[in-house]
Every structure is written in C-alpha cells, then in structure tokens.
Design an enzyme around this catalytic site. Structure first.
Site, short mmCIF file in Angstrom:
data_model
loop_
_atom_site.label_atom_id
_atom_site.label_comp_id
_atom_site.label_asym_id
_atom_site.label_seq_id
_atom_site.Cartn_x
_atom_site.Cartn_y
_atom_site.Cartn_z
N ARG A 539 25.59 10.98 69.37
CA ARG A 539 24.73 9.98 68.80
C ARG A 539 25.13 9.61 67.38
NH1 ARG A 539 18.70 11.63 70.49
NH2 ARG A 539 19.64 13.69 70.46
N SER A 602 28.48 20.53 66.45
CA SER A 602 27.91 21.72 67.09
C SER A 602 28.97 22.67 67.65
CB SER A 602 26.97 21.28 68.21
OG SER A 602 26.07 20.33 67.71
N ASP A 656 24.29 22.25 64.90
CA ASP A 656 23.07 21.71 65.50
C ASP A 656 21.87 22.66 65.37
OD1 ASP A 656 24.22 23.46 67.31
OD2 ASP A 656 23.97 22.16 69.07
C1 BG6 Z 1 19.94 17.57 70.68
C2 BG6 Z 1 20.42 17.70 69.27
O1 BG6 Z 1 18.58 17.20 70.67
O2 BG6 Z 1 20.11 18.80 71.33
C3 BG6 Z 1 21.88 18.13 69.29
O3 BG6 Z 1 20.25 16.50 68.55
C4 BG6 Z 1 22.05 19.37 70.08
O4 BG6 Z 1 22.35 18.29 67.99
C5 BG6 Z 1 21.46 19.21 71.42
O5 BG6 Z 1 23.41 19.72 70.16
C6 BG6 Z 1 21.52 20.49 72.21
O6 BG6 Z 1 21.12 20.30 73.52
P1 BG6 Z 1 22.08 19.82 74.67
O7 BG6 Z 1 21.37 20.24 75.89
O8 BG6 Z 1 22.19 18.34 74.52
O9 BG6 Z 1 23.38 20.52 74.50
C1 GLC Z 2 28.11 26.35 71.11
C2 GLC Z 2 28.66 26.10 69.74
C3 GLC Z 2 27.59 26.22 68.71
C4 GLC Z 2 26.43 25.34 69.08
C5 GLC Z 2 25.95 25.66 70.44
C6 GLC Z 2 24.79 24.79 70.87
O1 GLC Z 2 27.73 27.66 71.17
O2 GLC Z 2 29.70 27.00 69.48
O3 GLC Z 2 28.08 25.89 67.46
O4 GLC Z 2 25.40 25.55 68.15
O5 GLC Z 2 27.00 25.51 71.35
O6 GLC Z 2 25.14 23.47 70.94
#
Ligand code: BG6
Ligand code: GLC
Ligand code: BG6
Ligand code: GLC
Length: 917
Positions: A539, A602, A656
């Site tokens: 995003r 992340s 994240d």
């Molecule tokens: C989102 C966050 O809501 O959730 C992200 O904005 C995050 O930063 C993500 O990585 C984690 O959840 P998923 O299921 O999308 O990996």
């Molecule tokens: C993976 C990444 C970590 C992140 C997580 C959730 O473990 O290494 O940095 O926070 O995924 O997205």
C-alpha cells in the site's frame, strides 16, 4: 357315481354359501385395486413427509436415516459378533466374513429365550440379560480372550445420528421394558457388558432388522436395495438419495432409510380402512394407538384379528351355532402359525377343524370352510397392504433413478412371509400389478439379518481403523500444557539471549533495536506519505495528522507486486515501488510534492538509526536479489533518483509490528507490544534501555523488533515439529529459517494442511486415495480459505463447495476430515503464538518487579483478523500461561501505515529540533 356328484355339488354349494357369508361379513376388509392404489399414493406422501426436515417431527412414518451408506461390495472381511434382538427369536452369533479372500460367510449361532418378565420388565435388567447371553455364548465358543467388534440388530425404531448409536423412539411388538425409551440403546448395552470384566467387545453398529435383511440379500445380489420384514412386526427399508434426506448433512450418494412403515396411519391416515376388529385389537395391545399399519399386517396380530372376527361371528350366530368357548374369548389363543396352518392347500380344512376343536369348539363342516375363508381374507388384506406400501417405495426408487423401468431386488424375511403357504405368491402378484414398470426380484434372506449386520459392522470397523490413522496424525498437532510451558520458557531464554551483547550476533530471535523510543503523545501533526510493504497487500498512503484531537485522515491505494518482481532483482523491486508511489501521487493530485515518508518494511532490518535499515534476510514470499546486507532506505532513495521525477524525504523505516504498536498506541498509551499474525508472524515491544546491551544509554525505553519468527532455527523446538513442518520448510524460499513463523503464520498454515492432506490421501484415507494435480500445487490454501473452511456457521456442504472451488473434488466425509486438519493446524499455531506472547508479558512483569501487569497488545494480520478461532485460542493461551498479566488485545483497524506516519512525525520533529540547535 350319482352320490359322488351329489356330494361334490353339496360341498361346493356349501363352500360358496360360506364364502359369500364371510365375504359379506368382512366386505370392509377386502380392498379393491383402486383402494390399494390410493393407499400407495398416501404412503408416498407419508414418505415425503418423513424425509423433510420441517414435517418430520409430526410425520407418522419416521423415515429414519440409518447411516448405512452402501450395500456390500465384497471387500468386507473379518470376524464379528452379532446380536439379533426384536424378532420372534433372540440370537447371538459369531460371523466370519470372507475368509481367505473368498466371498464367503460362516456363522455360528445360539438362540436364547426372551421371557416376558425380561422384555417387559426393567430396561437395565433386559440389557444385563442380553449381555449375560453374549457372555455365555463367548464362553461356549471360547471367544472370551478375543477382542471382537459387534453389530447389534435391534428391530425397533431408533433415531440415529451415527451408526453406533440409536435412541429408541418407542417399543413396538411384544417389548415394553422400562427406562429405555428416548435413550441410547448402545450405551445401555455397553454399560451392561462392563459387568463382564473378561469381555472386550466394541459395539460398532446398530442396525434395524430390515437393514440387516437388505444387506444380507445384497451380499448375494447387488441389485438388492430394499429390505422388507413381514414377521412378528412389519417394516421396510430402502436406499434413498442423500440429496432427499434433509435430516443428514451432505448430498452425495445414498443412505439406507428405515421407513418404520408399521406406524403408517398413526395420525389417522388410514381411518377409513381400519375396521372395528382393528380398533378392538389395538385397544387390547401393549401400545394402543401406535403401529396401526403393522397391526393390520404382521404376525403378532393376524391370529388375534381372526379370533376377534370369529368371536363376533359366533356371537351373531353366524358360526358354531352361536356357541363360543372360553378359549375363543381369550386373547392370543389364535396365533399366526394357526392361520398359516388353516390356509394350507390340502390339509387346510383338516387343520382348521383340529385347531377349532383345540379351542373347545365343535365346528361343523360349514364352520370350518367359513373360518378358513376368514383367515384368507385377513392374510390377503395383510399382503395387499404390504404390497401397496412396497409399491410406493419401488416407485420412489424408480423416480429417484429417473428410469422408465426399474430392475431391482427386494430382500425379504419374517416368519409370516416364510411360513404362510400363500403369502409370498400373493404379495408378489399384487406388487407386480401395482408397479408394472418395475421388474422385481424377491429374495428370501436365508440367514436372517445378522449376515447383513456383519457386513455393516465390517465396514464400520474399517472406518474405525481409518479414523484411528487420522487421529494419530492429528495428535501430532495437539500440544500439552507442559509442552506450551516449555515453548514459553525457551522463547523467554531466547529473548534474553538476543538482548545480550555477547550472544546477540548468534541469536535466532534477533531482538533488533528500532530507535523508536516512545509512543505518540498527541502533539504530532502534518502530512506524510507512508509505504506498507511485506504483508498481503502493498500500500501507498497519504496520512494527515492533526494535533491535539488525535485524529488522523488516511488515503491509500493498494498495488500488486507480481511474483516475478518479489523474486526478481532488487532494482526491479524498488523501481516498481517507486512506480507505484508515482501512480499514487498522480492519483492524489500531489505530483511534485516533496513529503516526508515513513517506510513500513516488514522484514528483519538491522538499524543504526531510525532512517537506516540493513536487510538481514528476506522472509515470507520475497527473495529479490542484491538486497540482503543493503540499506533498504538507500535502495529506495536510489530508485527515486533513477526515476528522477520527484523527491521524497525518507524519514523512518519501520517494521510492521512497530507500525502496528504505534497505530494502537496512538489510542491507548498502555499499548507497548505490537503483534502481527498474518502472512508472517512477529512481535515487538518496549524494552528498558538498560536491558538493551547493543545500544548505548540506560535511560528510558526503546522498541525492540524481536523477529521471533526465527525462534527454533537452532533446533530448540524440534521436539514439537512434525514431518509436515519439515516438508513445508524444505519447500519454502528460506529452508531452515523462520521455523516458528512456519508453524504459526498464514503463509504456511495452508501449506502444512496441504502436506497432511497429501499424506492422508497417500494412506488412502482421503479423496479416494487420488492425489490430484491441484493438491500438488503449492499455496492453494490461502489464509482466507482456511478461515472459511473452519467457520462454525458453515454447513458441511459449503465446506465441500469451497474445496471444490479449490479444485479438490471431495466427498462429505473428506470435507469433515479436511476441516479437522485445518482446525488442528490453526489451533497449534494460535497456541504457539500465545506461548510466545506469554513469554514477553511475563518478562515485562518481572523486569518491572510487578505482582500484576496490565498491558495492551496492538494486533494486526489476516490470520488474526479473519480466522474464526485463532484470536480466541491465542488469548486463552496467554491467559493460561501468564495468569498474572492482564493483557488487552487491541485490533489495529488502520494498518501499520498510520503508525509509520506517526513515527515519521516524531522523527521529523526531532530532526527539526536538532537542526535548530
Ligand atoms: C496490515 C499492515 O494491516 O497487516 C501491514 O498494514 C502488515 O503492515 C499486515 O504487514 C500483516 O498482515 P498480513 O496478513 O497482510 O501479512
Ligand atoms: C516476517 C518478517 C517480519 C514481519 C513479519 C510479519 O516475520 O520477518 O519482519 O514483522 O513477517 O509481517
Ligand atoms: C429374522 C431376522 O430372520 O427375522 C431378524 O434375523 C428379524 O432380525 C426376524 O427380526 C423377523 O421375523 P420374525 O418373524 O422373527 O419377527
Ligand atoms: C417393528 C419395529 C421395526 C421392525 C419391525 C420388524 O415394526 O418397529 O423396527 O423392523 O417390527 O421386526
């Protein structure tokens, strides 16, 4: 010669007169073809009423599902015990099915009496008696040392929800033991058997005698799909399409329905056909008002009907010169065997005289002829009624199969059908007349219903063995409390290890300082760009923060990152990101604006300041080249330069988890932990600076990105990893790494499920043993599918539909197993995650020397948000393992972009302050 003729004339005149007399007297019992067709129609309507969910509760004909789903296919085998209770005789048997690969059944049996005081006494005693007989049989046959499965033929109406259970709806026929109605018959018998310590018997199937009969006959004739009993009682079963059985989930294949047609008319549907004799007989029976159809048909009642008629005729002076004997007044004095004997072809008349004399009567020749005809009318009516109901079943079968002509076989049993000289012929003839479009074969079950019951038991025993295999696999995923406590302790140790200077470099839980030192305080303000890369969605956001009111406005756009870019070169990846930013700026009308930017990235980064982050290693689905070991902020800056269209001020790079903690911390200052349970799994928390040996300074706190996904990479949780986890790890982009993440996060749970399904299929326990191409495809079970499959609100059929959408052609049984597998895998994930979280909250409590800790965890991630049980199990686990911590879970509604912008705002303010100084 003349005399002989005269005699013959006299006799036939006599006969004609008597017959006329009886016909006149019993005209109501003689049913025309039209009436039979009408009854047939009525019974068809009754069947439909019994099958439909809404009308079943008030239906007289209960149409009970039996959970017998197929007729024998010849693959059945084994040694079984069998009980046959409810017909005229009670038997215990040992059945050997298919010895040495031959389609052959061998039976040894023993009859036991069923005295009235037992069958009409106390229910417990009845079952104790049955168990005693079984014990006696096993002793005589030297079977006590063996563990044998048992099939129980129980010839009464039972409501079943599975094969090995049946709630007695009501006693019928001669039985009326107290305390059994509305309870499970199998439990009664199991309890009674427990008194015999040396007996080890497992009741695997409860079958009605009609079902046993159908299965017995079907073993020899695969066309057999109906079973009819015309014995002490009367009843029929047949194979119905699952799609028509409302009361059982699933629509595939067929299931045998025990119609319990004996109760036809209990709601008044046969009022116009029943006679005064039927009413009188009913009043004197054990179950007045019940089994009204049965009482017009079956062996227990035919003799009595004849007696009531004879008595009435005698009273009217139409028989025995008006004389009645006391025996004729006595209930039960005429039995079905008498009726059969009186109707015998040659000796019938002599038999009649003998029987009447035995009843203390002095019958004339004319009386004997008349009485014989009474018997004929009564038994004929019985055969006619049976034929009408059977014709209805056959018509239904034909229509279900959508064929013009039905070729089928009906398995038959019961003493009336077997011993009555004319009965079978009449029945067959009328059935053929009523359903001319069916070619019916009537097959007499020579060996009773037990052989069939053994077939059902054989299948059940195979299913049970398979169930055990499935349970063994699922058990690998069930963690004990001790195991969870152990995980918690190990996680705790790893956290400490990662914080220490000496061990930090080698730690698997990396404990990365983030240079985020405080939560937002509400004074933040301004317009910021944010990127959010690494979760399910990529995003780009514009975040406007207004100070004072703690209000934030966000605009965002989701962009796709194609797989070839995620796993292409670093340059391509960052160029793509910049392209998306350009699109977004364009879209927002911000082209050329130079805004401060917070980058949610992340993945594990080693940071030396808030705006520098060296990627340690890709995780999850990313594997772009030339990025590991590089500063991702630099890479982004260079890509922006390469594009040379706009300039951005990259102020912060944020994990994240940290973004999530900040997003939630903006609302709840107690939020000092950020948790992601999504594609990946990770956690961050506020740690006291004095404990962070890698960063100078001992004052205040700093957020640590634990990167707990790497927990276990040193083998410390190998004891709970299964072969399926290993398989998933080996097939991943980063083998050997992120072992904890691979047991707990969305990206991998589906893969674990897929590995288990493949294994179960290989073992022949699923998908008919066929591993489809689809099942071989990596990644088919996305988190959203797992969540859907496990939803409690979903009926089995819907689960099946989801699986079909995924290209998995599953039966309903398969769907149940798939759902269980998903449940076991996601449950373990939630528990493991809970154990990890318990370790951190306990650490925080102890570090602060608190008796009780109150803390909020900001949470995000599709697994946590979408899965129907994950969040609950996670929370329960934390509560159990960290009872002294009061943990509030706060869902991050706005994603981590907001948090990243807040961090950027703070960093910007500090930058500004530094510059001004
Ligand atoms: C989102 C966050 O809501 O959730 C992200 O904005 C995050 O930063 C993500 O990585 C984690 O959840 P998923 O299921 O999308 O990996
Ligand atoms: C993976 C990444 C970590 C992140 C997580 C959730 O473990 O290494 O940095 O926070 O995924 O997205
Ligand atoms: C027997 C079956 O052959 O027939 C029993 O084994 C069944 O299961 C019985 O109940 C029905 O006939 P009757 O006349 O004994 O009630
Ligand atoms: C009674 C029972 C039924 C059984 C039949 C024949 O009708 O209710 O379950 O099949 O008798 O024995």
């Amino acid at each position: 010669m003349f005399a002989v003729h005269l005699m013959a004339f006299y006799f036939s005149k006599l006969k004609e007169d008597q017959i006329k007399k009886v016909d006149r007297f019993l005209y109501h019992m003689r049913l025309s073809d039209d009436t039979l067709l009408d009854i047939m129609r009525r019974f068809r309507a009754e069947m439909e009423k019994g099958l439909a969910k809404d009308t079943n509760p008030t239906a007289a004909v209960k149409m009970l599902p039996t959970f017998v789903r197929a007729i024998p296919d010849g693959s059945e085998n084994g040694e079984f015990l069998s009980l046959d209770l409810g017909g005229s005789k009670f038997r215990v048997l040992k059945v050997q099915v298919a010895e040495e690969g031959k389609r052959h059944v061998q039976m040894e049996s023993q009859f036991y009496p069923t005295p009235n005081e037992i069958i009409r006494g106390n229910g417990t005693e009845l079952f104790e008696y049955v168990a005693d007989c079984l014990a006696d049989f096993m002793k005589t046959k030297d079977l006590k040392h063996k563990k044998l499965p048992l099939g129980l033929t129980f010839s009464f109406p039972c409501r079943q929800t599975k094969l090995e259970e049946g709630v007695l709806l009501s006693w019928t026929k001669k039985f009326k033991a107290r305390g059994v109605q509305d309870t499970d018959v199998v439990s009664h018998l199991t309890k009674a058997m427990r008194r015999h310590k040396d007996m080890d018997v497992d009741i695997l199937a409860l079958v009605n005698d009609t079902v046993g009969t159908m299965m017995t006959c079907a073993y020899d004739d695969p066309y057999c799909e109906v079973g009819v009993i015309i014995g002490t009682g009367s009843n029929a079963c047949y194979m119905e399409d699952m799609s028509n059985i409302d009361l059982v989930e699933g629509d595939e294949g067929r299931m045998c329905i025990n119609t319990e047609w004996g109760a036809f008319g209990d709601d008044g549907a046969l009022g116009d056909i029943r006679t005064e004799f039927d009413r009188e007989l009913d009043l004197g029976s054990l179950n007045p008002g019940k089994q009204l159809f049965e009482k017009m048909i079956s062996g227990l009642y035919l003799g009595e009907l004849v007696r009531l008629i004879l008595l009435k005729m005698a009273k009217a002076g139409l028989l025995f010169g008006g004389e009645k004997s006391s025996a004729l007044h006595t209930k039960g004095k005429i039995e079905t065997r008498h009726v059969a004997a009186m109707e015998k072809y040659k000796e019938g008349l002599a038999n009649t005289r003998e029987i009447l004399v035995d009843l203390g009567l002095e019958p004339s020749e004319a009386d004997c002829i008349a009485v014989q005809h009474v018997c004929t009318i009564v038994s004929f009516r019985s055969a006619n009624l049976c034929a009408a109901a059977l014709a209805a079943i056959l018509t239904r079968l034909r229509e279900n199969k959508k064929v013009e002509r039905l070729r089928t076989t009906v398995g038959m049993d019961g003493t009336l059908y077997k011993i009555h000289p004319q009965y079978p012929k009449r029945l067959h003839k009328v059935v053929r007349k009523l359903v001319p479009s069916c070619d019916v074969r009537f097959l007499l079950s020579e060996s009773g219903s037990t052989k069939g019951a053994a077939m059902v038991t054989a299948v059940a025993s195979r299913v049970q063995a398979q169930r055990k295999q499935i349970d063994r696999v699922l058990a690998l995923f069930q963690l004990t409390r001790e195991q969870l406590v152990d995980v918690q302790a190990k996680m705790r140790a790893e956290l400490e290890y990662g914080l220490k200077k000496k061990s930090h470099g080698l730690a698997t839980v990396r404990m990365l300082p983030t240079y985020v030192c405080g939560l937002p305080d509400g004074t933040e303000k301004g317009k910021f760009l944010a990127l959010d890369l690494g979760g399910t969605n990529f995003r780009v956001l514009l975040v406007k923060i207004r100070s004072g009111r703690r209000s934030v406005r966000m605009y965002n756009k989701i962009f796709a990152i194609p797989l070839e870019i995620m796993q292409g070169t670093g340059e391509e990846l960052f160029d793509h990101i910049v392209q998306c930013i350009a699109d977004f700026l364009d879209y927002m009308g911000l082209k050329g604006a130079s805004l401060p930017l917070g980058f949610t990235f992340s993945f594990p980064c080693r940071q030396m300041s808030i705006d520098k982050g060296t990627l340690i290693g890709w995780t999850k689905g990313f594997k772009a080249t030339d990025c590991e070991g590089e500063d991702v902020v630099d890479m982004l800056r260079e890509a922006i330069k390469r594009r040379n269209e706009f300039d951005l001020d990259i102020v912060a790079v944020v994990n994240d988890t940290v973004g999530t903690m900040m997003t939630c911390g903006y609302e709840d200052p107690n939020c000092e932990i950020g948790l992601i349970a999504g594609t990946g799994s990770n956690m961050c928390y506020m740690e006291d600076m004095r404990n962070i040996e890698m960063v100078e300074g001992g004052e205040g706190k700093m957020c640590i990105n634990t990167e707990w996904g790497g927990f276990g990479d040193n083998g410390c949780i190998d004891d709970i990893r299964t072969r399926y986890d290993t398989e998933v790890d080996e097939g991943s982009l980063n083998p050997g790494k992120q072992r904890y993440e691979k047991m707990t996060s969305g990206m991998y749970l589906g893969e674990i499920v897929r590995q288990i399904l493949i294994d179960l299929t290989k073992q022949g326990l699923l998908f008919r043993g066929q591993i489809s191409e689809r099942l071989r495809t990596r990644g088919i079970f996305e988190t959203k599918f797992l969540s859907q499959i496990e939803s409690d609100r979903l009926a089995l059929l819907q689960v099946r539909r989801i699986l079909q959408q995924l290209g998995l052609d599953s039966t309903c049984e398969d769907s149940i197993v798939v759902k269980e597998v998903c449940g076991a895998v996601s449950r373990r994930a939630a528990q493991l995650c809970g154990a990890g979280l318990a370790a951190i909250v306990e650490k925080r409590r102890e570090d602060q020397g608190l008796e009780h800790l109150r803390i909020t965890v900001g949470v995000d991630g599709t697994l946590y948000k979408l899965h129907p049980h994950f969040s609950r199990i996670l929370q329960e686990t934390v509560k159990k393992l960290a009872p002294r911590c009061d943990v509030t879970f706060m869902l991050s509604e706005d994603g981590s972009g907001k948090g990243a912008a807040l961090i950027t705002a703070v960093a910007k303010r500090l930058q500004q302050a530094q510059k001004e100084n």
